[in-house]
Design an enzyme around this catalytic site. Structure first.
Site: not given
Ligand code: CO
Length: 141
Positions: A7, A80, A131
């Protein structure tokens, strides 16, 4: 080493307004309920796309890690990106061995998908907060 783009995290001062944007302007049809993640200081909501997701995150509480970001970016913005990895501990150790800074204690936390995640400092990632998330065991939906 890194796998699928899971994502893109987008910080917003209002998930409700962002949901309206993705639904009404961009035409997204699959948007999850918003859930509170008090331990991480965020509200989270996912916009499902054919090949990935947008993770909308709104601050929860005054100690939220998003407070500073939204002060600098009052309308919100890209926060992110999240890549999947097979083994979060191996990925963390590999990042450290290569000189990257893993945020916090470095102990993986359970992320919004229910699998362990770590964050790698943008200074080591070309200015992008990265991440890393262990790939969910069940098939992607
Ligand atoms: Co995230």
């Amino acid at each position: 080493m890194i796998g699928r783009l899971n994502h893109v995290g987008v910080a917003t001062p209002s998930i409700a307004e962002s949901v309206a944007l993705y639904r009404d302007v961009l035409g997204a049809t699959r948007i999850t309920e918003t859930k509170a993640m008090p331990e991480q200081g965020v509200y989270v909501c996912f916009v499902d796309l054919p090949n990935s997701q947008i993770e909308l995150i709104e601050p929860l509480g005054e100690d939220s890690p998003l407070v500073g970001f939204l002060k600098a970016n009052p309308r919100g913005g890209q926060h992110h990106i999240c890549f999947e990895v097979e083994d979060i501990i191996a990925a963390r150790d590999d990042m450290r061995a290569k000189g990257a800074t893993v945020l916090g204690t470095g102990e993986p936390r359970i992320g919004a998908h229910g699998t362990p995640v770590i964050f790698v400092h943008p200074k080591n990632m070309g200015g992008v907060l990265v991440e890393l998330m262990e790939t969910p065991k069940e098939a992607h939906s």
